[in-house]
Design an enzyme around this catalytic site. Structure first.
Site, PDB file in Angstrom:
ATOM      1  N   GLU A 194      36.037  40.753  30.890  1.00 21.32           N
ATOM      2  CA  GLU A 194      36.382  41.419  32.151  1.00 21.32           C
ATOM      3  C   GLU A 194      35.298  42.461  32.427  1.00 21.32           C
ATOM      4  O   GLU A 194      34.852  43.172  31.514  1.00 21.32           O
ATOM      5  CB  GLU A 194      37.739  42.101  32.028  1.00 21.32           C
ATOM      6  CG  GLU A 194      38.371  42.454  33.354  1.00 21.32           C
ATOM      7  CD  GLU A 194      39.329  41.388  33.842  1.00 21.32           C
ATOM      8  OE1 GLU A 194      39.908  41.572  34.912  1.00 21.32           O
ATOM      9  OE2 GLU A 194      39.490  40.355  33.147  1.00 21.32           O
ATOM     10  N   GLN A 249      48.495  42.641  34.472  1.00 21.60           N
ATOM     11  CA  GLN A 249      47.445  42.779  33.473  1.00 21.60           C
ATOM     12  C   GLN A 249      48.039  42.568  32.081  1.00 21.60           C
ATOM     13  O   GLN A 249      48.967  43.272  31.691  1.00 21.60           O
ATOM     14  CB  GLN A 249      46.796  44.156  33.574  1.00 21.60           C
ATOM     15  CG  GLN A 249      46.012  44.392  34.856  1.00 21.60           C
ATOM     16  CD  GLN A 249      44.747  43.556  34.949  1.00 21.60           C
ATOM     17  OE1 GLN A 249      44.241  43.060  33.940  1.00 21.60           O
ATOM     18  NE2 GLN A 249      44.240  43.391  36.158  1.00 21.60           N
ATOM     19  N   ASN A 287      48.336  47.179  41.250  1.00 20.89           N
ATOM     20  CA  ASN A 287      47.913  47.881  40.039  1.00 20.89           C
ATOM     21  C   ASN A 287      46.826  48.912  40.347  1.00 20.89           C
ATOM     22  O   ASN A 287      46.951  50.088  39.991  1.00 20.89           O
ATOM     23  CB  ASN A 287      47.409  46.855  39.015  1.00 20.89           C
ATOM     24  CG  ASN A 287      47.160  47.451  37.640  1.00 20.89           C
ATOM     25  OD1 ASN A 287      48.018  48.119  37.082  1.00 20.89           O
ATOM     26  ND2 ASN A 287      45.978  47.207  37.106  1.00 20.89           N
ATOM     27  N   ASP A 292      38.894  42.153  43.539  1.00 20.97           N
ATOM     28  CA  ASP A 292      39.314  41.690  42.216  1.00 20.97           C
ATOM     29  C   ASP A 292      39.636  40.206  42.354  1.00 20.97           C
ATOM     30  O   ASP A 292      40.801  39.806  42.315  1.00 20.97           O
ATOM     31  CB  ASP A 292      40.531  42.494  41.748  1.00 20.97           C
ATOM     32  CG  ASP A 292      40.931  42.164  40.319  1.00 20.97           C
ATOM     33  OD1 ASP A 292      40.241  41.347  39.674  1.00 20.97           O
ATOM     34  OD2 ASP A 292      41.940  42.710  39.849  1.00 20.97           O
ATOM     35  N   TYR A 296      42.665  41.096  47.342  1.00 19.76           N
ATOM     36  CA  TYR A 296      43.267  40.548  46.117  1.00 19.76           C
ATOM     37  C   TYR A 296      43.998  41.668  45.358  1.00 19.76           C
ATOM     38  O   TYR A 296      43.768  41.884  44.161  1.00 19.76           O
ATOM     39  CB  TYR A 296      42.214  39.932  45.191  1.00 19.76           C
ATOM     40  CG  TYR A 296      41.144  39.091  45.844  1.00 19.76           C
ATOM     41  CD1 TYR A 296      41.346  37.722  46.080  1.00 19.76           C
ATOM     42  CD2 TYR A 296      39.924  39.635  46.211  1.00 19.76           C
ATOM     43  CE1 TYR A 296      40.353  36.949  46.654  1.00 19.76           C
ATOM     44  CE2 TYR A 296      38.921  38.867  46.791  1.00 19.76           C
ATOM     45  CZ  TYR A 296      39.140  37.522  47.016  1.00 19.76           C
ATOM     46  OH  TYR A 296      38.155  36.755  47.588  1.00 19.76           O
ATOM     47  N   GLU A 344      46.882  40.702  50.012  1.00 18.39           N
ATOM     48  CA  GLU A 344      47.276  39.834  48.900  1.00 18.39           C
ATOM     49  C   GLU A 344      48.003  38.639  49.501  1.00 18.39           C
ATOM     50  O   GLU A 344      48.761  38.780  50.463  1.00 18.39           O
ATOM     51  CB  GLU A 344      48.171  40.585  47.923  1.00 18.39           C
ATOM     52  CG  GLU A 344      48.900  39.729  46.897  1.00 18.39           C
ATOM     53  CD  GLU A 344      47.954  38.945  46.010  1.00 18.39           C
ATOM     54  OE1 GLU A 344      48.234  37.747  45.763  1.00 18.39           O
ATOM     55  OE2 GLU A 344      46.938  39.509  45.568  1.00 18.39           O
ATOM     56  N   CYS A 401      36.736  38.716  36.385  1.00 23.23           N
ATOM     57  CA  CYS A 401      37.195  38.071  35.158  1.00 23.23           C
ATOM     58  C   CYS A 401      36.283  36.909  34.776  1.00 23.23           C
ATOM     59  O   CYS A 401      36.583  36.169  33.839  1.00 23.23           O
ATOM     60  CB  CYS A 401      38.638  37.582  35.305  1.00 23.23           C
ATOM     61  SG  CYS A 401      38.892  36.386  36.630  1.00 23.23           S
TER      62      CYS A 401
END
Length: 422
Positions: free
Chosen positions: A377, A208, A242, A318, A237, A258, A343
């Site tokens: 976002e 990020q 995070n 995400d 994802y 991921e 995003c």
């Protein structure tokens, strides 16, 4: 059909963001929020919860091209000429959107690099990655092979920069070559709702970029997940973990996927160093997991996980800017709660239209991850409507293409001279 925003606060800024007027922060944010409200006017949703960024020094990492003139050099970014439409270079001596540490490193590098032929020869790009914890990485990219002489010069540079960050890592790259003097990662420390979270961030891997907004996003997601302790979370994802490390204590078990090998390795480390031991991490595409989930197939990378025993109630997604693929979009209908981090508002809107008969939008958070750019976002919390049926896993939902909604006035469709949000 969503209507484009025809008017709004005029936000004037250099596309390369070499100068900004912090007093205009609220105006540029209002422009984006107004555009977002127009885009989502056809969906029922609560008022947007706005999460503001610092107007300056919010970006923890950045990239610069290098321009040589004799023995001197300068950092450059690019913006579009408003008259010709062509890209033009902009000299960057200071970068007010980047962290104060980034700016200090820029000054030192612009002083030291021209003094050393070994360091400046065929150097074409400089990447900076900093943290709130005071650590930094400097990556120097070259159009030539690097040898022992470069390593010796880079070590001297590291000593010169040592007073600015601790530790500071120097990395050299050329085609097919990567040299690390000691390490190619930093450790970030974030305080979320009174808890200290430590994250390994690996060079050239996604993290990020706005640390202050990252803290707000994690706190929002934790609040959305409150009360889920007896059930399980599926996260697609997951990146470097995070959200995984921050949300895992809210659930009985977390299954996270991921595709990037390095990100999965970082996610495992980040869970371990934050004392998280209820996470199963799988390196696979979301489509692969969806296939296993819907068809009951066996996947080697899910070895050790019994999907039948999983009691998934909440899904966290995400996705990249393209939004959810059709199979993952169908997967949403199997869950009671969905936390969707986006995003790209346009693909988010398209995905939400596709599931509006199944879910209510309970919360909509707007995170100004990239002030002074058109990027927005979003965090959306969805809950299953009372009585909404769960379709058979073999059924499908038609893909819905995002509408061609115009970007807000005063903000360009693509951010020139800044790293993409994805």
């Amino acid at each position: 059909m969503s209507q484009s925003v025809e008017s709004g606060p005029a936000v004037h800024y250099s596309a390369a963001l070499t100068s900004i007027d912090a007093s205009q922060y609220e105006a540029q944010l209002a422009t984006k929020v107004a555009w977002l409200e127009t885009l989502f006017q056809d969906l029922e949703h609560p008022p947007f919860a706005i999460h503001r960024s610092e107007p300056e020094h919010f970006r923890m990492r950045t990239e610069f091209d290098v321009w040589h003139s004799g023995d001197s050099l300068e950092f450059q970014m690019f913006e579009k000429d408003p008259k010709t439409g062509e890209r033009r270079p902009v000299r960057v001596d200071q970068f007010p959107v980047a962290s104060k540490l980034c700016n200090s490193l820029m000054t030192a590098l612009l002083r030291e690099l021209p003094l050393c032929q070994e360091l400046r020869s065929k150097l074409f790009q400089v990447n900076l990655h900093t943290t709130l914890s005071g650590q930094a990485m400097v990556t120097l990219l070259y159009h030539r092979k690097l040898g022992d002489a470069w390593q010796e010069a880079a070590q001297k540079l590291r000593v010169c920069l040592g007073d600015l960050a601790s530790p500071i890592h120097i990395i050299g790259r050329s085609r097919g070559q990567k040299i690390c003097l000691d390490a190619d990662e930093v450790e970030e420390t974030l305080t979320v709702e009174g808890q200290t979270l430590r994250y390994v961030q690996v060079e050239a891997n996604f993290s990020q970029p706005n640390a202050g907004i990252s803290v707000q996003m994690l706190a929002w997601a934790r609040r959305a997940a409150q009360g889920s302790g007896a059930r399980d979370l599926l996260e697609l994802y997951c990146g470097n973990g995070n959200f995984t490390a921050a949300l895992a204590p809210r659930f009985r078990r977390v299954v996270a996927t991921e595709v990037s090998k390095r990100s999965v390795a970082a996610a495992r480390r980040n869970c371990a160093q934050n004392g998280v031991n209820n996470v199963f991490l799988a390196r696979m595409r979301s489509e692969e997991f969806t296939e296993a989930w819907r068809m009951g197939g066996k996947k080697e990378r899910l070895k050790g996980l019994d999907l039948v025993e999983c009691d998934f109630q909440t899904l966290l997604v995400d996705p990249p800017r393209a939004g959810l693929d059709p199979d993952t979009l169908q997967l949403l209908h199997e869950f009671d709660n969905v936390i969707y981090i986006s995003c790209n508002p346009e693909t988010l809107h398209a995905n939400l239209v596709a599931v509006k008969d199944t879910f209510d939008i309970v919360e909509y958070a707007v995170f100004d991850q990239f002030p002074w750019t058109p990027h927005i976002e979003s965090g959306v919390y969805l809950q299953r409507k009372a009585g909404a049926p769960r379709p058979p896993k073999s059924s499908s939902i038609p893909d819905v293409a995002p509408e061609n909604t115009a970007a807000p006035q005063g903000v360009k469709r693509k951010a020139e001279g800044v790293e993409a949000a994805s």
